[in-house]
Write a protein that holds these residues in place. Structure first.
Motif, PDB file in Angstrom:
ATOM      1  N   VAL A  39      35.660  17.335  46.781  1.00 49.14           N
ATOM      2  CA  VAL A  39      36.875  16.599  47.139  1.00 49.14           C
ATOM      3  C   VAL A  39      36.984  15.348  46.261  1.00 49.14           C
ATOM      4  N   HIS A  40      35.864  14.663  46.030  1.00 53.47           N
ATOM      5  CA  HIS A  40      35.864  13.474  45.172  1.00 53.47           C
ATOM      6  C   HIS A  40      36.343  13.805  43.769  1.00 53.47           C
ATOM      7  N   THR A  41      35.874  14.914  43.223  1.00 52.98           N
ATOM      8  CA  THR A  41      36.303  15.327  41.883  1.00 52.98           C
ATOM      9  C   THR A  41      37.817  15.508  41.836  1.00 52.98           C
ATOM     10  N   LEU A  42      38.352  16.155  42.847  1.00 51.55           N
ATOM     11  CA  LEU A  42      39.803  16.384  42.918  1.00 51.55           C
ATOM     12  C   LEU A  42      40.567  15.074  43.092  1.00 51.55           C
ATOM     13  N   LEU A  43      40.125  14.227  44.036  1.00 53.00           N
ATOM     14  CA  LEU A  43      40.823  12.960  44.277  1.00 53.00           C
ATOM     15  C   LEU A  43      40.756  12.052  43.052  1.00 53.00           C
ATOM     16  N   ASP A  44      39.619  12.013  42.385  1.00 50.62           N
ATOM     17  CA  ASP A  44      39.467  11.188  41.189  1.00 50.62           C
ATOM     18  C   ASP A  44      40.443  11.621  40.107  1.00 50.62           C
ATOM     19  N   ARG A  45      40.571  12.935  39.926  1.00 44.83           N
ATOM     20  CA  ARG A  45      41.497  13.452  38.912  1.00 44.83           C
ATOM     21  C   ARG A  45      42.943  13.084  39.262  1.00 44.83           C
ATOM     22  N   VAL A  46      43.304  13.210  40.536  1.00 46.58           N
ATOM     23  CA  VAL A  46      44.673  12.900  40.969  1.00 46.58           C
ATOM     24  C   VAL A  46      44.967  11.406  40.811  1.00 46.58           C
TER      25      VAL A  46
END
Length: 199
Positions: free
Chosen positions: A178-185
């Motif tokens: 989830v962190h990887t996704l949120l960081d990218r967004v």
């Protein structure tokens, strides 16, 4: 599952009686729409589940927000779930993290959350409503991914210690995803905003 609707109000003033001289006061309120589950049960404002979820959210964000930078102020986080299909706490934390960041409130790190459980001898992450209703042990994990610190860990049933580590690892792995996704967004949003502002 639709992400919960999150409103964030950042208040510099507030009730003088509740104001803390050395840090900001974090206030979280949780509510769930009547139509968010199949039950269609009307919950009164301030019922036990809503109060408990608000307390969990407050504890989670007090661990992540740099409250000492804003003494004698209050940060209000209002979360309303419009559709619940399991993992409600995790969805609320992830949505509120983005709202806090969007408001420009300084944080130690992202707060990423995920639910996990032990169903039919298997550790599962991001439980659905059906998996939660099966009655097996479940845990909710909120993680500060950069440091690996746990902001909140709650388990709602007994689980043999032999299985605890694999359930915890499943939740932590999902929270890091989830962190990887949120960081990218967030990076994409900042990039787009800087282009619009001409920076």
């Amino acid at each position: 599952m639709t992400p919960p609707q999150t409103h964030l109000i950042y208040v510099i003033r507030g009730s003088r009686a509740r104001a803390l001289p050395d840090r900001a006061l974090v206030n979280c309120q949780y509510s769930s729409a009547t139509f968010s589950t199949g039950e269609r049960k009307r919950r009164p404002h301030g019922d036990r589940k809503s109060c408990e979820m608000g307390l969990q959210l407050r504890q989670t964000f007090e661990a992540a927000i740099l409250t000492q930078l804003h003494p004698r102020s209050q940060i209000d986080i209002y979360v309303q779930v419009l559709q619940a299909d399991g993992g409600t706490y995790a969805a609320c934390v992830n949505a509120a993290t983005l709202a806090v960041m969007d408001a420009g409130i300084p944080m130690r790190d992202f707060v990423c959350a995920c639910s996990a459980g032990f169903v039919d001898g298997t550790a599962l992450a991001d439980l659905s409503h059906v998996e939660e209703a099966a009655g097996g042990p479940q845990l909710a994990l909120a993680l500060l991914p950069a440091s690996g610190q746990i902001a909140l860990l709650e388990m709602d049933a007994r689980l043999h210690e032999d299985h605890l580590e694999q359930v915890l690892e499943a939740a932590a792995r999902a929270a890091r995803d989830v962190h990887t996704l949120l960081d990218r967004v967030v990076r994409q949003h900042v990039h787009e905003a800087s282009i619009l502002l001409g920076d």
